[in-house]
Write a protein that holds these residues in place. Structure first.
Motif, PDB file in Angstrom:
ATOM      1  N   ALA A 192      43.354  31.909 -17.452  1.00 26.28           N
ATOM      2  CA  ALA A 192      42.110  31.792 -16.695  1.00 26.28           C
ATOM      3  C   ALA A 192      41.390  33.131 -16.810  1.00 26.28           C
ATOM      4  O   ALA A 192      42.014  34.166 -17.032  1.00 26.28           O
ATOM      5  CB  ALA A 192      42.415  31.472 -15.232  1.00 26.28           C
ATOM      6  N   ASP A 193      40.084  33.104 -16.660  1.00 26.07           N
ATOM      7  CA  ASP A 193      39.319  34.351 -16.729  1.00 26.07           C
ATOM      8  C   ASP A 193      39.350  35.104 -15.409  1.00 26.07           C
ATOM      9  O   ASP A 193      39.224  36.337 -15.397  1.00 26.07           O
ATOM     10  CB  ASP A 193      37.868  34.055 -17.133  1.00 26.07           C
ATOM     11  N   HIS A 194      39.512  34.381 -14.305  1.00 23.75           N
ATOM     12  CA  HIS A 194      39.511  34.970 -12.968  1.00 23.75           C
ATOM     13  C   HIS A 194      40.409  34.146 -12.057  1.00 23.75           C
ATOM     14  O   HIS A 194      40.653  32.974 -12.306  1.00 23.75           O
ATOM     15  CB  HIS A 194      38.100  34.972 -12.364  1.00 23.75           C
ATOM     16  N   ASN A 249      51.756  35.668 -11.004  1.00 25.03           N
ATOM     17  CA  ASN A 249      51.563  36.002  -9.591  1.00 25.03           C
ATOM     18  C   ASN A 249      50.180  36.559  -9.265  1.00 25.03           C
ATOM     19  O   ASN A 249      49.870  36.791  -8.098  1.00 25.03           O
ATOM     20  CB  ASN A 249      52.651  36.956  -9.097  1.00 25.03           C
ATOM     21  N   ASP A 250      49.333  36.738 -10.257  1.00 22.75           N
ATOM     22  CA  ASP A 250      47.964  37.197 -10.001  1.00 22.75           C
ATOM     23  C   ASP A 250      47.007  36.026  -9.746  1.00 22.75           C
ATOM     24  O   ASP A 250      45.810  36.212  -9.594  1.00 22.75           O
ATOM     25  CB  ASP A 250      47.446  38.080 -11.143  1.00 22.75           C
ATOM     26  N   MET A 251      47.537  34.819  -9.689  1.00 24.40           N
ATOM     27  CA  MET A 251      46.742  33.634  -9.346  1.00 24.40           C
ATOM     28  C   MET A 251      47.245  33.077  -8.020  1.00 24.40           C
ATOM     29  O   MET A 251      48.382  32.615  -7.933  1.00 24.40           O
ATOM     30  CB  MET A 251      46.835  32.577 -10.446  1.00 24.40           C
ATOM     31  N   THR A 252      46.392  33.126  -7.016  1.00 26.58           N
ATOM     32  CA  THR A 252      46.790  32.700  -5.668  1.00 26.58           C
ATOM     33  C   THR A 252      45.777  31.767  -5.007  1.00 26.58           C
ATOM     34  O   THR A 252      45.991  31.336  -3.885  1.00 26.58           O
ATOM     35  CB  THR A 252      46.988  33.925  -4.761  1.00 26.58           C
ATOM     36  N   LEU A 280      51.627  38.503 -19.771  1.00 21.31           N
ATOM     37  CA  LEU A 280      50.248  38.048 -19.951  1.00 21.31           C
ATOM     38  C   LEU A 280      49.642  37.710 -18.592  1.00 21.31           C
ATOM     39  O   LEU A 280      50.156  36.835 -17.888  1.00 21.31           O
ATOM     40  CB  LEU A 280      50.227  36.829 -20.871  1.00 21.31           C
ATOM     41  N   PRO A 281      48.557  38.381 -18.201  1.00 19.20           N
ATOM     42  CA  PRO A 281      47.960  38.101 -16.890  1.00 19.20           C
ATOM     43  C   PRO A 281      47.194  36.785 -16.852  1.00 19.20           C
ATOM     44  O   PRO A 281      46.765  36.275 -17.889  1.00 19.20           O
ATOM     45  CB  PRO A 281      47.011  39.288 -16.669  1.00 19.20           C
TER      46      PRO A 281
END
Length: 121
Positions: free
Chosen positions: A11-13, A50-53, A84-85
């Motif tokens: 995802a971009d964000h 874990n950067d997607m919440t 990979l973020p």
């Protein structure tokens, strides 16, 4: 026989709409390239870094016609250094007679870096 069909995208964000659109696009490509029918699916596992919440990526599958009864589970991906973020990974467990070598694993956006050996020219 049950085969695992893998896919990943980014995802971009960390925004609900962006995550759901990215997940939906990946799932559609996996379904299309492997001729997947929901009645043949044993289960679907979807992980996110874990950067997607903001949303469970599995929510994207719930909008697909005839997929209402397919068991879907969301989980958090391992937090490893240099991972990979904003990455969404999917594993579809599908009943098929397709040989393992002919299964089409789908990697999109920045996730193509995860499996360069599967890149098609």
């Amino acid at each position: 026989m049950i085969r695992g069909i893998r896919g990943a995208t980014t995802a971009d964000h960390d925004e609900e709409k962006e995550i759901l659109l990215s997940t939906e696009s990946l799932l559609k490509e996996m379904i299309l390239h492997n001729n997947i029918k929901p009645d043949g699916v044993a289960s679907v596992f979807i992980s996110a870094t874990n950067d997607m919440t903001s949303v469970f990526p599995a929510k994207a599958l719930r909008g697909f016609e005839d997929w209402k009864y397919v068991p879907v589970m969301c989980m958090q991906e391992l937090d490893v250094p240099h991972g990979l973020p904003l990455c969404i990974r999917v594993m579809i467990h599908y009943n098929t007679s397709t040989p393992q070598r002919d299964v089409q694993h789908i990697y999109m956006k920045n996730a193509v870096s995860l499996r360069p050996d599967l890149k098609k020219d």
